[in-house]
Scaffold this motif. Structure first.
Motif: not given
Length: 386
Positions: A304-329
């Motif tokens: 469960l700790v491994v799962w938490g570490l994995g899923y806890g970072g998903v949202g921020v990684a995806l959001q930062l990828w969007i910011l790099r894509s240039g699609d903005g808001e």
């Protein structure tokens, strides 16, 4: 401008970042509020537990629609004004839920909650780029999205605790009061955040073509989030019936899971700011490892700790990828929509598997979709030039 002035502006902008993080905490806690209150809500409003569960489903589905709709229809408006208005709507919705005389009023309140959730996420998730220097965007985005993990660790359990001695209506009223305080905090700390300028002689299309990067992000969101919620929605009965864990162990395990999620959020944010692709591959592999191992090994706490570490970072990684894509808001708005639909879809599919196959079966679904996400991410990296 003197160095003192620059320092003052910098401090003010970081205070704004922390204020938005309080906003994400308030939004997510409000969305998840019925989780620990369903039995009491059902008994008080005279409906079944399953019917009361729609108070969780409705906000997510409404948020999925409201995020892109609000991003398109209000793109000229100051985002500071929009955020203040959406938090005011959230406060009204929570207070309406607290005083709901019947189930229909409660559902109407939860629909309004969904509108607020979708709009707030669409505007707030990418604000790091507008509030701090580019070099600090990863850290700022991690702080803003940390409200999600903190809400799971503290917000929802605290609401359940309040309801245990003061009733579920007091829990809703408390969130309404917190949203009112948040309005003041955001009004004091947020600078003006103008919407899109109107271009002379042309009207930019709100439905302009999405970039290839954003399309990949949306596919990965659907895979990882739906797989996660297919499994995680039923983690409590899995621990109780498959791992034979007692109530105290389950509570401690879920608390550790949430704490690991907070840590994963900040680690992934620092790493993904440079290159989100390998970060998402690593996070998806951690989720796959944990969900595959849980039915096979007797180490639920570690997994469960491994799962938490994995899923806890998903949202921020995806959001930062969007910011790099240039699609903005607009990219963030579509991301929020797909994210919320994936939550509902994952929970629905997981329920069918639990009823028709077995509890361990939902863990295998989470594993399979996480591994598909790894394959998609790796293939994207080979076929696209940075």
């Amino acid at each position: 401008m003197t160095m003192t002035d620059v320092s003052a502006v910098t401090r003010a902008r970081w205070l704004a970042v922390f204020s938005v993080a309080v906003g994400t905490f308030t939004i997510v806690t409000s969305e998840m509020l019925p989780v620990g209150l369903l039995t009491s809500i059902a008994a008080d409003l005279g409906v079944s537990d399953g019917t009361a569960g729609l108070t969780m489903t409705a906000p997510g589905l409404v948020a999925a629609v409201s995020a892109p709709v609000l991003a398109i229809t209000t793109r000229r408006l100051d985002r500071r004004v929009m955020l203040l208005g959406l938090v005011a709507l959230l406060s009204a919705a929570n207070l309406a839920g607290a005083f709901a005389p019947n189930y229909l009023v409660m559902m109407a309140a939860r629909v309004l909650t969904g509108v607020s959730i979708g709009g707030f996420w669409a505007f707030a998730a990418g604000l790091g780029l507008r509030l701090v220097p580019e070099a600090s965007v990863g850290r700022a985005t991690s702080i803003i999205l940390a409200g999600v993990s903190v809400a799971s660790v503290l917000g929802v359990p605290l609401a359940t605790f309040i309801s245990s001695f003061a009733g579920w209506r007091t829990a809703f009223a408390s969130m309404g009061a917190l949203a009112l305080a948040l309005i003041v905090l955001l009004a004091v700390t947020l600078p003006p955040l103008p919407g899109e300028p109107r271009e002379r002689g042309s009207e930019p299309s709100p439905t302009r073509r999405l970039s290839g990067s954003l399309k990949i992000v949306l596919v990965l969101t659907a895979l990882i989030v739906s797989g996660h919620f297919a499994a995680y929605t039923y983690v409590r009965p899995f621990l109780e019936q498959v791992s034979h864990a007692g109530p105290a162990f389950v509570s401690a395990a879920l608390l550790l899971y949430g704490a690991a999620g907070v840590a994963g959020n900040f680690v992934a944010g620092a790493w993904a700011a440079r290159n989100p692709r390998p970060v998402l591959i690593t996070l998806a592999l951690l989720i796959a490892l944990a969900t595959a191992a849980l039915p096979l090994v007797g180490l639920p706490l570690v997994m469960l700790v491994v799962w938490g570490l994995g899923y806890g970072g998903v949202g921020v990684a995806l959001q930062l990828w969007i910011l790099r894509s240039g699609d903005g808001e607009m990219g963030t708005a579509f991301f929020v929509g797909v994210f919320n639909v994936s939550i509902a879809l994952g929970a629905f599919v997981g329920g069918r598997i639990v009823d028709g196959v077995s509890l361990p079966g939902v863990m295998w679904v989470g594993t399979a979709l996480a591994l598909v996400a790894v394959a998609v991410t790796a293939a994207f990296g080979r076929t696209r030039t940075a």
